[in-house]
Design a protein around this motif. Structure first.
Motif, mmCIF file in Angstrom:
data_model
loop_
_atom_site.group_PDB
_atom_site.id
_atom_site.type_symbol
_atom_site.label_atom_id
_atom_site.label_comp_id
_atom_site.label_asym_id
_atom_site.label_seq_id
_atom_site.Cartn_x
_atom_site.Cartn_y
_atom_site.Cartn_z
ATOM 1 N N ARG A 79 -5.188 -31.963 52.211
ATOM 2 C CA ARG A 79 -5.378 -31.442 50.817
ATOM 3 C C ARG A 79 -5.324 -32.607 49.703
ATOM 4 N NH1 ARG A 79 -0.692 -26.951 50.918
ATOM 5 N NH2 ARG A 79 -1.952 -25.752 52.937
ATOM 6 N N PRO A 80 -5.761 -32.319 48.619
ATOM 7 C CA PRO A 80 -5.824 -33.556 47.712
ATOM 8 C C PRO A 80 -4.428 -34.473 47.429
ATOM 9 C CG PRO A 80 -7.085 -31.655 46.793
ATOM 10 C CD PRO A 80 -6.377 -31.251 47.950
ATOM 11 N N VAL A 81 -3.310 -33.508 47.835
ATOM 12 C CA VAL A 81 -1.987 -34.120 47.564
ATOM 13 C C VAL A 81 -1.437 -34.554 48.893
ATOM 14 C CG1 VAL A 81 -1.606 -32.779 45.607
ATOM 15 C CG2 VAL A 81 -0.965 -31.731 47.696
ATOM 16 N N SER A 82 -2.235 -34.782 49.888
ATOM 17 C CA SER A 82 -1.661 -35.225 51.156
ATOM 18 C C SER A 82 -1.587 -36.699 51.291
ATOM 19 C CB SER A 82 -2.915 -34.999 52.317
ATOM 20 O OG SER A 82 -3.095 -33.427 52.572
ATOM 21 N N ARG A 83 -0.218 -37.074 51.964
ATOM 22 C CA ARG A 83 0.000 -38.648 52.034
ATOM 23 C C ARG A 83 0.628 -38.558 53.535
ATOM 24 N NH1 ARG A 83 0.681 -42.177 48.082
ATOM 25 N NH2 ARG A 83 0.705 -43.561 49.898
ATOM 26 N N LEU A 84 0.577 -39.820 54.089
ATOM 27 C CA LEU A 84 1.545 -40.011 55.161
ATOM 28 C C LEU A 84 2.772 -40.437 54.753
ATOM 29 C CD1 LEU A 84 -1.191 -41.818 57.655
ATOM 30 C CD2 LEU A 84 -0.611 -39.270 57.562
ATOM 31 N N SER A 85 3.825 -39.990 55.075
ATOM 32 C CA SER A 85 5.002 -40.234 54.850
ATOM 33 C C SER A 85 5.544 -41.544 55.264
ATOM 34 C CB SER A 85 6.000 -39.221 54.964
ATOM 35 O OG SER A 85 6.334 -39.112 56.325
ATOM 36 N N CYS A 86 4.949 -42.311 55.947
ATOM 37 C CA CYS A 86 5.056 -43.786 56.479
ATOM 38 C C CYS A 86 4.712 -44.381 55.320
ATOM 39 C CB CYS A 86 4.692 -43.985 57.775
ATOM 40 S SG CYS A 86 2.861 -44.150 57.941
ATOM 41 N N GLN A 87 3.849 -44.016 54.589
ATOM 42 C CA GLN A 87 3.282 -44.953 53.810
ATOM 43 C C GLN A 87 3.825 -44.878 52.189
ATOM 44 O OE1 GLN A 87 0.910 -47.571 54.701
ATOM 45 N NE2 GLN A 87 1.903 -46.796 56.395
ATOM 46 N N ILE A 88 4.697 -43.969 52.039
ATOM 47 C CA ILE A 88 5.252 -43.818 50.722
ATOM 48 C C ILE A 88 6.671 -44.584 50.936
ATOM 49 C CG2 ILE A 88 6.326 -42.210 49.176
ATOM 50 C CD1 ILE A 88 4.492 -39.907 50.553
ATOM 51 N N LYS A 89 6.820 -45.468 50.046
ATOM 52 C CA LYS A 89 8.017 -46.342 49.906
ATOM 53 C C LYS A 89 8.951 -45.611 49.125
ATOM 54 C CE LYS A 89 7.302 -50.178 52.439
ATOM 55 N NZ LYS A 89 8.135 -50.521 53.421
ATOM 56 N N VAL A 90 10.258 -45.756 49.289
ATOM 57 C CA VAL A 90 11.172 -45.055 48.723
ATOM 58 C C VAL A 90 11.583 -46.089 47.568
ATOM 59 C CG1 VAL A 90 13.568 -44.109 48.569
ATOM 60 C CG2 VAL A 90 12.030 -43.662 50.495
ATOM 61 N N LYS A 91 11.882 -45.520 46.150
ATOM 62 C CA LYS A 91 12.212 -46.451 45.067
ATOM 63 C C LYS A 91 12.927 -45.448 44.124
ATOM 64 C CE LYS A 91 7.671 -46.088 43.535
ATOM 65 N NZ LYS A 91 6.241 -46.797 43.084
ATOM 66 N N PRO A 92 13.748 -46.136 43.330
ATOM 67 C CA PRO A 92 14.503 -45.090 42.355
ATOM 68 C C PRO A 92 13.775 -44.175 41.587
ATOM 69 C CG PRO A 92 15.320 -47.536 42.082
ATOM 70 C CD PRO A 92 14.064 -47.569 43.106
ATOM 71 N N GLU A 93 12.369 -44.583 41.203
ATOM 72 C CA GLU A 93 11.793 -43.652 40.517
ATOM 73 C C GLU A 93 11.325 -42.402 41.111
ATOM 74 O OE1 GLU A 93 10.611 -47.909 39.233
ATOM 75 O OE2 GLU A 93 10.943 -46.878 41.332
#
Length: 106
Positions: A79-93
């Motif tokens: 879907r347009p909101v699809s991401r691979l969670s391995c590519q989302i870096k966790v940051k305070p925001e």
């Protein structure tokens, strides 16, 4: 520590704390979140950590880079909101981030 909420395909929500600098996938694996298989271990070489980012978080999470976008071709029900969670870096925001796992992984 930011909190991330994972919602599975059946609607069950699980909130976990994630270390800044880690990835959303790593937080899921450490917390045994169902629906995140992560077969490649976070190398962006498969699509088994696919998630849908909640609409209100897409701007903060950002768009996939070309390599990730190519791997999403192998994911189930992209879907347009699809991401691979391995590519989302966790940051305070990203404290409060909400993602949903698909009914099955690619």
């Amino acid at each position: 520590m930011p909190t991330i909420t994972f919602i599975d395909a059946a609607g069950t929500a699980r909130s976990v704390e994630a270390d800044n600098g880690s990835t959303v996938m790593e937080a899921a694996i450490r917390s045994s979140i169902p629906g995140i298989e992560a077969e490649c271990g976070g190398a962006c070489a498969c699509a088994t950590c696919h998630v849908y980012v909640a609409e209100e978080w897409t701007a903060k999470v950002g768009k996939p880079q070309p390599m990730e976008d190519d791997m999403l071709d192998f994911a189930f029900d992209v879907r347009p909101v699809s991401r691979l969670s391995c590519q989302i870096k966790v940051k305070p925001e990203l404290d409060g981030l909400i993602v949903t796992t698909p009914a099955k992984q690619g």
